[in-house]
Design an enzyme around this catalytic site. Structure first.
Site, mmCIF file in Angstrom:
data_model
loop_
_atom_site.group_PDB
_atom_site.id
_atom_site.type_symbol
_atom_site.label_atom_id
_atom_site.label_comp_id
_atom_site.label_asym_id
_atom_site.label_seq_id
_atom_site.Cartn_x
_atom_site.Cartn_y
_atom_site.Cartn_z
ATOM 1 N N ASP A 174 93.114 -66.648 55.247
ATOM 2 C CA ASP A 174 92.835 -68.056 55.488
ATOM 3 C C ASP A 174 94.023 -68.846 54.965
ATOM 4 O O ASP A 174 94.903 -68.292 54.302
ATOM 5 C CB ASP A 174 91.513 -68.514 54.837
ATOM 6 C CG ASP A 174 91.490 -68.315 53.323
ATOM 7 O OD1 ASP A 174 92.556 -68.111 52.694
ATOM 8 O OD2 ASP A 174 90.390 -68.368 52.758
ATOM 9 N N HIS A 231 79.891 -68.603 50.788
ATOM 10 C CA HIS A 231 81.017 -68.490 51.723
ATOM 11 C C HIS A 231 81.826 -67.234 51.434
ATOM 12 O O HIS A 231 81.813 -66.710 50.316
ATOM 13 C CB HIS A 231 81.894 -69.754 51.706
ATOM 14 C CG HIS A 231 82.890 -69.816 50.602
ATOM 15 N ND1 HIS A 231 82.699 -70.597 49.461
ATOM 16 C CD2 HIS A 231 84.111 -69.241 50.451
ATOM 17 C CE1 HIS A 231 83.759 -70.486 48.680
ATOM 18 N NE2 HIS A 231 84.630 -69.663 49.247
ATOM 19 N N ASP A 240 78.310 -70.604 46.964
ATOM 20 C CA ASP A 240 77.513 -71.161 48.067
ATOM 21 C C ASP A 240 77.337 -70.156 49.217
ATOM 22 O O ASP A 240 76.805 -70.495 50.260
ATOM 23 C CB ASP A 240 78.180 -72.443 48.593
ATOM 24 C CG ASP A 240 79.569 -72.172 49.164
ATOM 25 O OD1 ASP A 240 80.090 -71.031 48.987
ATOM 26 O OD2 ASP A 240 80.160 -73.078 49.781
#
Lengths: 240, 240, 240, 240
Positions: D66, D130, D128
């Protein structure tokens, strides 16, 4: 063939340990054949610390790949050494130990096939070019697991006396070993560690010379996934 | 080694065709080395019908594994035959053809490694035990792709004259071939088809006899994924 | 995902058959899950001819991947159909048949793991997007092999009556099926065949639309080795 | 899914390092995607010592998965961190670094396919749920490598400001990330490391709860070769 030249014995041992542990961390059943002898002592010191008391290696099955029986003893030289160096201090469960013995060697290849083959084999190299119990003069490339008689070569009986600690009364008339065909067809990841100047000439001959039964380990040149981990001394005769 | 005995030449050809087409149907780039000669004619008849006009085989790259140059001709015997038997009638695009030639054989193994190895190789067997261009008397198991001189064995020059159709002026002084090491380390799925009584004795010798350079194809006993597809005649000397 | 568009149903069936037979020709134990239903009838016609009477497929184990029990019958709809279409005419030995049943579904995933996973699974596609017994409204992507109650969706009871031939007294209150997680983690080579205009819209939605439990088969977009074999009609809404 | 519970962060880091190094020791080209962030700092400390100055890792290509661009800077947050933590101290050659950027993300999956896929990916887990840049509210399981706009979720812009060190003028309007489909279909060995009590609840939810886009990392339950390495704290809510 991937050749890795480590600076030191410790680095060599560490690299082999990474390969072993990563294989052992795979999911599902893992089958791994390991070697006794002097070369892997550093590997086992590292392995014991990593393995003892960890249940996440319970899926690993350990195989010996040769065995020298000892007269009057329930287990042979290889298994005795593997227990002392690794299985006992690492607290490996008996159910994870798969024993090649004089009694079952004729069905060993079938068993390996039924078990799904070997994910990894860790081997050493003899200064005479042997690997496992495949010695010059008594090795046929086509051999699966087989029995080698003590008189197969002029020096073998002496070697066997040595193996059992010098006591002739304990020396066997034979030993058993996985043959070249077994290694080539059953082992997905073939790893050899070699250290020391004393083996430098053989490293060059075995892996850069002709593939011949006179140098049994030379067959590993043809293995599709062979990793040779050397210390600087063992690599000292190579031009890399 | 998996041995499959088909009743007939047609069944043998069909079985090999299933293996080839299934490999060709894989996603991503597929690399496949194929053989010329008489044995695979049935395979190519089936293949041509399946491949011609189908774009879903566009991901397949085809490699020759040996080549006999022809004096005065732009392409050698193997590639000429592969074109006639398969590439031309199946309308295989030139961009899918990977040519081993006398000019590039020294970098062929590097190229294969860079291409990701060979998913499958289809081979035949010589009545003298040769496979690819690895003939008795001129084969070393340790060979990667290499050049064989016409005088390497007493009979080779005559064979080369035959290969070019009997015209001595066209016969080359050498040929090139992938060696045993190349096949053992680069080919994931090694497939051999053999038919006819004339090869029955060699089938027995090569795959149930000793692994020796005198019978070059015997090395395939050590390949981890070798499939031998025989018709009943070729299998007639085996005790299965 | 590799998408193959065949011109006809026959070509689609032939391509799937190549994949199945090539897998079945591998050495060692081969594990293959196969589907009943209408789509694969062409495949089984080809398979029966190739398999009946050939002992070189004895290493193949066949698995059903779902089962609809029938009240009063010893075997369910899937196994009954597989026997009729394939096992009986191909003379497949009982020892090669691995039965998923209402009794063993809770340990089926463990069994598959112990068996070494599935080399290949042949599947069809429902016009509503279901694959195996994973229907819209009753499917969770996280499911391993599970039991689906007849009232899990408004239409399911009716489907089950249909499945048993319209006789309500024979219709079960549930069926069992491998779930998406089982397929994704246990199947190395996932093959789906789809034919006919009636499924063209769903082909587009399932494999070019969002990945959602409302279209259970859409999860196959994430399988690392998924081959979708369509006839021209089933592909008619795609822009390839 | 193989779950490994290490006693400590150090043990977790060591286990991940074994997996990375063993993959890096393979022959031929090795492709490895690695993560920045806090969790892997222990891994990189171990890796740097092993890799710096060793030429036998020259065959390894490192990929970021990413990237958060930084206004006014030539490289984004991920690559900057990877350089600082690993590439620079380990002296990794520029030719071994494969950069996903805002400019090339649309062709990244094609590139990965052409490169032969990823042998291994090392990932972390967000509290969370991710993984990579796949956050709840902005993730579709079907996504390949994609661009996420800063307003895709209510909190994302704030996160991006944080990522660039709190300076709003440097915060980008988007970032790029490999999507779930890319990870599922391109990565052969998916490795996640998680430590700390703060993630224990999410470990339970993501890997023992439903597979849902609301918890993006839950999709890894369906990866055929997923290894989850936890420290004792991260595993503290599991019943193993």
């Amino acid at each position: 063939m991937k050749i890795i030249v480590a600076d030191t014995y410790d680095e060599m041992s560490r690299l082999a340990t990474h390969k072993l542990l990563a294989t052992m961390l795979k999911s599902g059943r893992v089958n791994m054949a390991i070697t006794a002898g002097n070369t892997p002592k550093g590997v086992y010191q590292l392995l014991v610390d990593e393995v003892a008391g960890r249940d996440y290696y319970d899926n690993v099955h350990f195989y010996n790949f040769d065995e020298v029986p000892v007269n009057g003893e329930p287990e042979g030289v290889t298994m005795t050494n593997l227990r002392r160096l690794f299985f006992t201090p690492a607290n490996v469960s008996e159910s994870q130990i798969e024993r090649l013995t004089p009694e079952n060697y004729q069905t060993w290849d079938e068993k390996l096939t039924a078990d799904g083959g070997l994910d990894l084999m860790l081997m050493g190299l003899g200064a005479d070019g042997h690997f496992l119990g495949n010695v010059p003069g008594a090795t046929k490339f086509g051999n699966q697991t087989y029995r080698v008689e003590a008189d197969a070569t002029p020096t073998l009986r002496e070697v066997l006396v040595d193996e059992v600690g010098g006591d002739e009364s304990k020396a066997p008339d034979f030993y058993v070993t996985m043959g070249p065909q077994s290694v080539m067809t059953q082992v997905r990841d073939a790893v050899m560690i070699v250290n020391g100047k004393g083996k430098a000439a053989m490293v060059k001959q075995a892996f850069f010379g002709p593939v011949t039964e006179d140098v049994p380990s030379s067959i590993l040149q043809l293995h599709p996934n062979f990793t040779l981990i050397l210390d600087a001394d063992a690599a000292s005769e190579l031009n890399l």
